[in-house]
Design a protein around this motif. Structure first.
Motif, PDB file in Angstrom:
ATOM      1  N   SER B  41     -31.149  26.525  -5.121  1.00 39.68           N
ATOM      2  CA  SER B  41     -30.544  25.240  -5.489  1.00 39.68           C
ATOM      3  C   SER B  41     -31.602  24.149  -5.572  1.00 39.68           C
ATOM      4  CB  SER B  41     -29.488  24.828  -4.460  1.00 39.68           C
ATOM      5  OG  SER B  41     -28.467  25.783  -4.412  1.00 39.68           O
ATOM      6  N   GLU B  83     -23.981  23.813  -7.381  1.00 36.63           N
ATOM      7  CA  GLU B  83     -23.360  24.718  -6.428  1.00 36.63           C
ATOM      8  C   GLU B  83     -22.118  24.043  -5.838  1.00 36.63           C
ATOM      9  OE1 GLU B  83     -26.122  26.524  -3.618  1.00 36.63           O
ATOM     10  OE2 GLU B  83     -24.673  26.151  -2.026  1.00 36.63           O
ATOM     11  N   ASP B 159     -25.539  27.130 -10.934  1.00 36.66           N
ATOM     12  CA  ASP B 159     -25.851  27.430  -9.535  1.00 36.66           C
ATOM     13  C   ASP B 159     -24.691  28.186  -8.873  1.00 36.66           C
ATOM     14  OD1 ASP B 159     -26.871  27.569  -6.996  1.00 36.66           O
ATOM     15  OD2 ASP B 159     -27.459  25.449  -6.895  1.00 36.66           O
ATOM     16  N   GLU B 160     -24.880  29.456  -8.681  1.00 35.17           N
ATOM     17  CA  GLU B 160     -23.901  30.340  -8.029  1.00 35.17           C
ATOM     18  C   GLU B 160     -22.467  30.154  -8.525  1.00 35.17           C
ATOM     19  OE1 GLU B 160     -24.328  31.609  -4.101  1.00 35.17           O
ATOM     20  OE2 GLU B 160     -26.218  30.531  -3.758  1.00 35.17           O
TER      21      GLU B 160
END
Ligand code: ADP
Ligand code: MG
Lengths: 292, 235
Positions: B41, B83, B159-160
């Motif tokens: 991140s 995220e 992000d994820e």
């Protein structure tokens, strides 16, 4: 009955002033989590700007109101840029102390330049009385209430329908996510100060017209009361600030009307203590969806 | 398209990225995999301007973007889906999408892209008036992606996106990432779910405690013993 209607109108007029100031408190808190204790002094500056404009250029209520709003919004932005901007990320107590410092600075700068003596506000509005169900209602009250409602609708429009308003709501919810949208967070915070200060400036002129007497420390008590109104409504909530302002204005007026006028100011603080004990989030707090 | 050269990023005196270099070519899906706390991140936040690198260069197309303001970076065509989605919970789905196009002025283009987002994510169309805080996790992820697409990015940083979602939803999200990529958007995908990420990526990097420790084509990494052991749960 007529007596009560009259008192209600008085309460709503006073409440309009609290509500207009409380809106700025709550918007600034919503976006940078700062309790801007200098906000009551911007209200005072608004009253003086209207006063000097009216006696120098003999302008009417609406031009004085607009002028005070414009100048106060500029002052609000300057306060934010000069005093608060560098404190982003500082502790809350540091920001709070700075806000109190700014407040004192404004008050005593005004006193330095013009002295502490009060002024009698010029008659910007003709006083006449309207007969409503047998109660005589001051035309000033009616106009003040109407102007406040127009300003609140305008605010509602800005916050919900314009680009800058949406940016304000986005930043107050999540500043980093707002940055990722390309929102300029610094400018958005400045815009919030500008709008909040303009409303305080308007409240200053309205106060002058309604209570006819202004002085450099006049912002202290209404500022504090408006802060209580914002907490009552749920600090950070725009509808909360408006409702809190009106509730406080009406309660104070009723307390005076039933013969406890000496207790008028205490009423606000009793409300503050009660709200902090019973419902610290305020009327619109916690489950409120609107934050700014 | 994007070239990160030897950057260091700090949080106070925590050294979160140590001499990270990586490259993303136009049209690719590149994935960056690594365990929790590895610095994934941090890298994306540095690319999108939320964090500033202490040294090293970030070159996007021909511009240096390292340390530039986030709004400039969005404007130049990089969108970051953070995220945890970070949707504006106090606003409707539609308002969130509008904010994605905050810097754009081409009304016609915005309208077209909104239609395109609704086509990619029909669920968002159904819920366009709903407060986004009331959406499910999968729907919020879709909204976060749709919002980023509204900026019309050339490079999308994810992000994820699979975090906390049911396998079926994850599959849908990855299908959509592939589709977005095939429509011409380059993708840098950060994941802990290495399996899924490697299955759609062209190339991959592995990051451990702030350093890139492995890189190669997705296929190479899928077959690497080290990756199998550490990230693919012995698959
Ligand atoms: N805001 C922060 N302040 C201090 N340290 C942080 C902060 N954010 C992340 N870190 C640290 O930086 C390292 C990398 O974090 P992060 O980039 O979030 O990892 P990942 O996304 O790979 O899980 C971790 O050790 C984490 O503890
Ligand atoms: Mg992470």
């Amino acid at each position: 009955m007529m007596e009560w209607l009259q008192q209600l109108v008085n309460g709503v007029s006073l409440g309009s002033i609290y509500a207009l100031i409380a809106l700025g408190y709550t918007m600034v808190y919503g976006i940078i989590k700062l309790i801007n204790f200098a906000h009551g002094d911007v209200f005072m500056l608004g009253a003086f700007i209207g006063f000097y404009a009216a006696i120098r250029w003999d302008i009417g209520f609406i031009p004085a109101l607009i002028l005070a709003m414009v100048i106060c919004s500029i002052i609000g932005v300057i306060i934010e840029r000069v005093a608060y901007k560098r404190l982003r990320g500082a502790t809350r107590i540091a920001a709070l102390i700075t806000a109190i410092g700014v407040s004192l600075f404004i008050e005593y700068t005004v006193i330095f330049f013009r002295g502490a003596k009060p002024e009698a506000y010029p008659e910007l509005l003709k006083e006449s009385y309207i007969d409503l169900f047998g109660a005589s209602i001051s035309s000033k009250s009616v106009l003040i209430i109407a102007v406040t409602i127009v300003l609140m609708l305008l605010l509602q429009f800005i916050v919900h329908k314009t680009k800058i308003g949406k940016a304000m709501r986005a930043v107050s919810h999540d500043a980093d996510a707002a940055r990722l949208m390309g929102i300029n967070v610094d400018n958005t915070i400045s815009a919030t100060f500008a709008i909040g200060s303009a409303l305080a400036g308007a409240a200053g002129v309205i106060f002058g017209v309604y209570y006819t007497r202004i002085d450099p420390l006049m912002g202290v008590l209404p500022g504090l009361k408006a802060f209580i109104a914002a907490v009552l409504g749920g600090i950070g909530s725009i509808p909360g600030a408006a409702v809190g302002g009106y509730v406080l204005g009406v309660v104070e007026t009723i307390v005076s009307a039933v013969g406890f006028s000496l207790w008028r100011d205490a009423a606000a603080f009793v409300i503050l203590i009660l709200i902090l004990i019973l419902r610290p989030a305020g009327i619109f707090g916690k489950n409120a969806r609107e934050k700014v | 398209m994007l070239k990160v050269n030897n950057i260091d990023v700090f949080y106070g005196n925590i050294h979160a990225l140590k001499g990270v270099s990586l490259e993303v070519n136009e049209g690719e899906i590149v994935t960056l995999i690594g365990a929790n706390g590895a610095g994934k991140s941090t890298l994306l936040k540095t690319l999108s301007g939320l964090l500033k690198p202490k040294n090293g260069e970030i070159t996007y197309q021909t511009k240096q973007i390292g340390g530039k303001q986030a709004q400039m970076i969005v404007k130049s065509g990089i969108s970051h889906v953070p995220e945890g989605r970070r949707v504006f919970a106090n606003m409707s789905v539609e308002e969130n999408l509008e904010l994605g196009a905050y810097l754009r002025k081409d009304r016609e283009g915005i309208k077209k892209d909104l239609e395109n987002v609704f086509e990619l994510f029909p669920r968002l169309y159904e819920r366009r008036k709903q407060q986004s805080g009331t959406l499910s996790g999968g729907e919020q992820q879709m909204l976060a992606m749709g919002r980023a697409l509204m900026a019309k990015p050339k490079l999308l940083l994810l992000d994820e996106p699979s975090m906390g979602l049911a396998p079926l939803i994850v599959k849908q999200i990855f299908e959509i990432i592939k589709m977005v990529n095939s429509q011409g958007t380059t993708v840098l995908l950060v994941e802990q779910n290495a399996n899924m990420a490697l299955s759609i990526a062209n190339r991959a990097y592995v990051i451990e405690t702030g350093k890139i420790v492995l890189s190669g084509t997705a296929k190479e990494l899928q077959e690497s013993e080290k990756v199998k052991e550490a990230y693919l749960g012995g698959v």
